[in-house]
Motif scaffolding. Structure first.
Motif, mmCIF file in Angstrom:
data_model
loop_
_atom_site.group_PDB
_atom_site.id
_atom_site.type_symbol
_atom_site.label_atom_id
_atom_site.label_comp_id
_atom_site.label_asym_id
_atom_site.label_seq_id
_atom_site.Cartn_x
_atom_site.Cartn_y
_atom_site.Cartn_z
ATOM 1 N N ARG A 95 0.884 -0.777 0.040
ATOM 2 C CA ARG A 95 0.169 0.319 0.060
ATOM 3 C C ARG A 95 0.707 1.292 -0.173
ATOM 4 O O ARG A 95 2.451 1.151 -0.076
ATOM 5 C CB ARG A 95 -0.679 0.303 1.023
ATOM 6 N N ALA A 96 0.448 2.176 0.100
ATOM 7 C CA ALA A 96 1.525 3.467 -0.447
ATOM 8 C C ALA A 96 1.454 4.009 1.182
ATOM 9 O O ALA A 96 0.088 4.393 2.371
ATOM 10 C CB ALA A 96 0.997 4.968 -1.007
ATOM 11 N N ALA A 97 2.376 5.167 1.889
ATOM 12 C CA ALA A 97 2.159 5.271 3.158
ATOM 13 C C ALA A 97 1.929 6.183 3.184
ATOM 14 O O ALA A 97 1.385 7.408 2.703
ATOM 15 C CB ALA A 97 4.150 6.236 3.225
ATOM 16 N N THR A 98 1.262 6.700 4.566
ATOM 17 C CA THR A 98 0.775 7.427 5.119
ATOM 18 C C THR A 98 1.739 8.879 5.734
ATOM 19 O O THR A 98 2.437 8.595 5.091
ATOM 20 C CB THR A 98 -0.365 7.371 6.949
ATOM 21 N N SER A 99 1.542 10.080 5.746
ATOM 22 C CA SER A 99 2.073 11.303 6.001
ATOM 23 C C SER A 99 3.088 11.027 7.220
ATOM 24 O O SER A 99 4.395 11.084 6.815
ATOM 25 C CB SER A 99 1.174 12.604 6.287
ATOM 26 N N ALA A 100 1.876 10.263 8.660
ATOM 27 C CA ALA A 100 2.721 9.929 9.770
ATOM 28 C C ALA A 100 4.023 8.329 9.041
ATOM 29 O O ALA A 100 4.989 8.953 9.832
ATOM 30 C CB ALA A 100 2.001 9.809 10.323
ATOM 31 N N GLU A 101 3.412 7.992 8.567
ATOM 32 C CA GLU A 101 4.527 7.036 8.365
ATOM 33 C C GLU A 101 5.696 7.173 7.787
ATOM 34 O O GLU A 101 7.042 7.239 7.425
ATOM 35 C CB GLU A 101 3.864 5.407 7.325
ATOM 36 N N HIS A 143 3.827 -5.301 10.239
ATOM 37 C CA HIS A 143 4.812 -4.894 9.733
ATOM 38 C C HIS A 143 4.776 -4.036 8.290
ATOM 39 O O HIS A 143 4.281 -4.315 8.012
ATOM 40 C CB HIS A 143 6.468 -5.041 9.867
ATOM 41 N N ILE A 144 4.780 -2.772 8.270
ATOM 42 C CA ILE A 144 5.726 -2.123 7.165
ATOM 43 C C ILE A 144 6.788 -2.094 7.612
ATOM 44 O O ILE A 144 8.232 -1.590 7.420
ATOM 45 C CB ILE A 144 4.748 -0.943 6.734
ATOM 46 N N TYR A 145 7.303 -2.130 5.567
ATOM 47 C CA TYR A 145 8.335 -1.899 5.042
ATOM 48 C C TYR A 145 8.253 -1.384 3.534
ATOM 49 O O TYR A 145 8.320 -0.948 2.533
ATOM 50 C CB TYR A 145 9.407 -3.212 4.680
ATOM 51 N N ARG A 146 9.907 -0.416 3.584
ATOM 52 C CA ARG A 146 9.954 0.679 2.896
ATOM 53 C C ARG A 146 10.212 -0.589 1.084
ATOM 54 O O ARG A 146 11.478 -1.202 1.449
ATOM 55 C CB ARG A 146 11.268 1.792 3.069
ATOM 56 N N ALA A 147 9.376 -0.547 0.190
ATOM 57 C CA ALA A 147 9.880 -1.052 -0.481
ATOM 58 C C ALA A 147 11.555 -0.910 -1.561
ATOM 59 O O ALA A 147 11.692 -2.102 -2.352
ATOM 60 C CB ALA A 147 7.842 -0.950 -2.004
ATOM 61 N N SER A 148 11.326 0.263 -1.397
ATOM 62 C CA SER A 148 12.670 1.065 -2.240
ATOM 63 C C SER A 148 13.289 0.392 -1.829
ATOM 64 O O SER A 148 14.284 0.425 -2.188
ATOM 65 C CB SER A 148 12.494 2.397 -1.961
ATOM 66 N N ARG A 149 13.716 0.110 -0.750
ATOM 67 C CA ARG A 149 14.939 -0.737 0.437
ATOM 68 C C ARG A 149 14.592 -2.629 1.073
ATOM 69 O O ARG A 149 15.271 -2.647 1.199
ATOM 70 C CB ARG A 149 15.339 0.160 1.733
ATOM 71 N N TYR A 150 13.345 -2.606 0.131
ATOM 72 C CA TYR A 150 13.577 -4.260 0.814
ATOM 73 C C TYR A 150 12.347 -5.050 -0.058
ATOM 74 O O TYR A 150 11.224 -4.382 -0.095
ATOM 75 C CB TYR A 150 12.970 -3.888 2.250
ATOM 76 N N SER A 151 12.913 -6.525 0.296
ATOM 77 C CA SER A 151 11.579 -7.025 -0.611
ATOM 78 C C SER A 151 11.752 -8.196 0.026
ATOM 79 O O SER A 151 12.975 -8.906 0.619
ATOM 80 C CB SER A 151 12.262 -6.884 -1.963
ATOM 81 N N PHE A 152 10.616 -9.388 -0.570
ATOM 82 C CA PHE A 152 10.963 -10.732 0.426
ATOM 83 C C PHE A 152 11.406 -11.294 -1.418
ATOM 84 O O PHE A 152 10.886 -11.461 -2.387
ATOM 85 C CB PHE A 152 9.408 -11.039 0.423
ATOM 86 N N GLU A 153 11.952 -12.485 -0.430
ATOM 87 C CA GLU A 153 12.764 -13.064 -1.193
ATOM 88 C C GLU A 153 12.080 -15.136 -1.765
ATOM 89 O O GLU A 153 12.014 -15.232 -0.139
ATOM 90 C CB GLU A 153 14.368 -13.420 -1.629
ATOM 91 N N GLY A 209 11.052 8.135 7.128
ATOM 92 C CA GLY A 209 12.088 9.505 5.610
ATOM 93 C C GLY A 209 11.536 9.011 4.087
ATOM 94 O O GLY A 209 12.198 8.980 3.740
ATOM 95 N N ASP A 210 10.263 9.374 3.984
ATOM 96 C CA ASP A 210 10.392 8.616 2.955
ATOM 97 C C ASP A 210 9.704 9.671 2.510
ATOM 98 O O ASP A 210 8.622 10.390 3.054
ATOM 99 C CB ASP A 210 9.701 7.194 2.679
ATOM 100 N N ALA A 211 8.547 9.269 1.478
ATOM 101 C CA ALA A 211 7.422 10.696 0.368
ATOM 102 C C ALA A 211 5.889 9.687 1.278
ATOM 103 O O ALA A 211 6.241 8.947 0.859
ATOM 104 C CB ALA A 211 7.826 10.910 -0.697
ATOM 105 N N ARG A 212 5.492 11.167 1.192
ATOM 106 C CA ARG A 212 3.586 10.684 1.017
ATOM 107 C C ARG A 212 3.553 10.012 -0.001
ATOM 108 O O ARG A 212 4.281 9.854 -1.292
ATOM 109 C CB ARG A 212 3.225 11.848 1.955
ATOM 110 N N GLY A 213 2.755 8.609 0.062
ATOM 111 C CA GLY A 213 2.916 7.843 -0.962
ATOM 112 C C GLY A 213 3.567 7.257 -1.687
ATOM 113 O O GLY A 213 3.035 6.251 -2.090
ATOM 114 N N ALA A 214 4.394 6.979 -0.967
ATOM 115 C CA ALA A 214 5.492 5.772 -1.129
ATOM 116 C C ALA A 214 5.543 4.184 -1.314
ATOM 117 O O ALA A 214 4.434 4.465 0.052
ATOM 118 C CB ALA A 214 7.268 6.326 -0.969
#
Length: 239
Positions: free
Chosen positions: A186-192, A224-234, A197-202
């Motif tokens: 999903r997209a990140a909220t403003s607080a998340e 849990h939530i993870y930054r998709a730009s820095r993390y992936s499931f393998e 340290g990401d942009a809203r909607g990241a």
């Protein structure tokens, strides 16, 4: 960088995988530039379209970025986590990613309906509720929420400063043996976004998990939530 031209694995994917390994091992340092696409293709003995596709694959995975006037730059190695029953802290420590934890919330509370149902305990059963910000190599990676039954493992805030939850469970004799895990996005909220340290909607990867010990007792619930730009499931699939 040997390539297997008899393999059914596409050449672009072989090239991308080998470049990714060099980045993750530090042989191609973060901040450095990838050499010219044409020269790299010639050196590896592949076509320019194959090389371009391999580079684009790594751009899409957040490991490379194209900058006008600069070229293709190495951004950072992405945390790749195998989908297996382990903790993020253990996986980061094992891969040399220097995990660090910031505890944002620690409280005893009655389990809400959905958590009690996931843990298989009566509604209102006392649990320790945690919110932690997990860092990898000094960079925020994940916001983690967990519930652990108090009568199973009486946790202290200081226990979690330098140890992972699964390590504490194992030390107490409650080794997680099986889990039900759901992965989404999903997209990140403003607080998340502000915390990570990401942009809203990241883009974020989401994961909910309930784990059980060998006796069939639920030992933890996690969301849990993870930054998709820095993390992936393998995943490794076979037939």
């Amino acid at each position: 960088m040997p390539l297997d031209r008899t393999s059914p694995v596409p050449l672009y994917f072989q090239v991308a995988t080998k470049l990714q390994q060099l980045i993750e091992d530090g042989d191609m340092p973060v901040g450095g530039r990838l050499e010219n696409e044409v020269e790299l293709a010639d050196r590896l003995g592949v076509s320019r379209p194959t090389m371009r596709r391999a580079i684009q694959y790594l751009v899409e995975r957040g490991m490379l970025v194209r900058k006008r006037g600069v070229g293709t730059q190495i951004v950072h190695p992405k945390v790749r986590r195998p989908v297996e029953l382990s903790s993020l802290y253990d996986d980061l420590a094992k891969s040399g990613q220097e995990p660090r934890t910031e505890i944002r919330s620690f409280e005893l509370m009655p389990a809400p309906d959905h958590i009690a149902e996931a843990l298989g305990v009566p509604e209102g059963t006392e649990v320790t509720w945690l919110e932690r910000l997990r860092y990898a190599g000094g960079e925020p990676l994940a916001i983690m929420h967990n519930a652990v039954p108090v009568d199973l493992l009486p946790l202290r805030r200081e226990d979690l400063d330098g140890r992972g939850l699964y390590e504490l469970l194992r030390a107490a004799g409650h080794v997680p043996r099986m889990a039900n895990q759901v992965v989404g996005a999903r997209a990140a909220t403003s607080a998340e976004a502000r915390v990570l340290g990401d942009a809203r909607g990241a883009p974020l990867l989401t994961m909910t998990r309930t784990a059980w010990d060998a006796g069939g007792r639920a030992v933890e619930y996690g969301s849990h939530i993870y930054r998709a730009s820095r993390y992936s499931f393998e995943l490794t699939l076979s037939s």
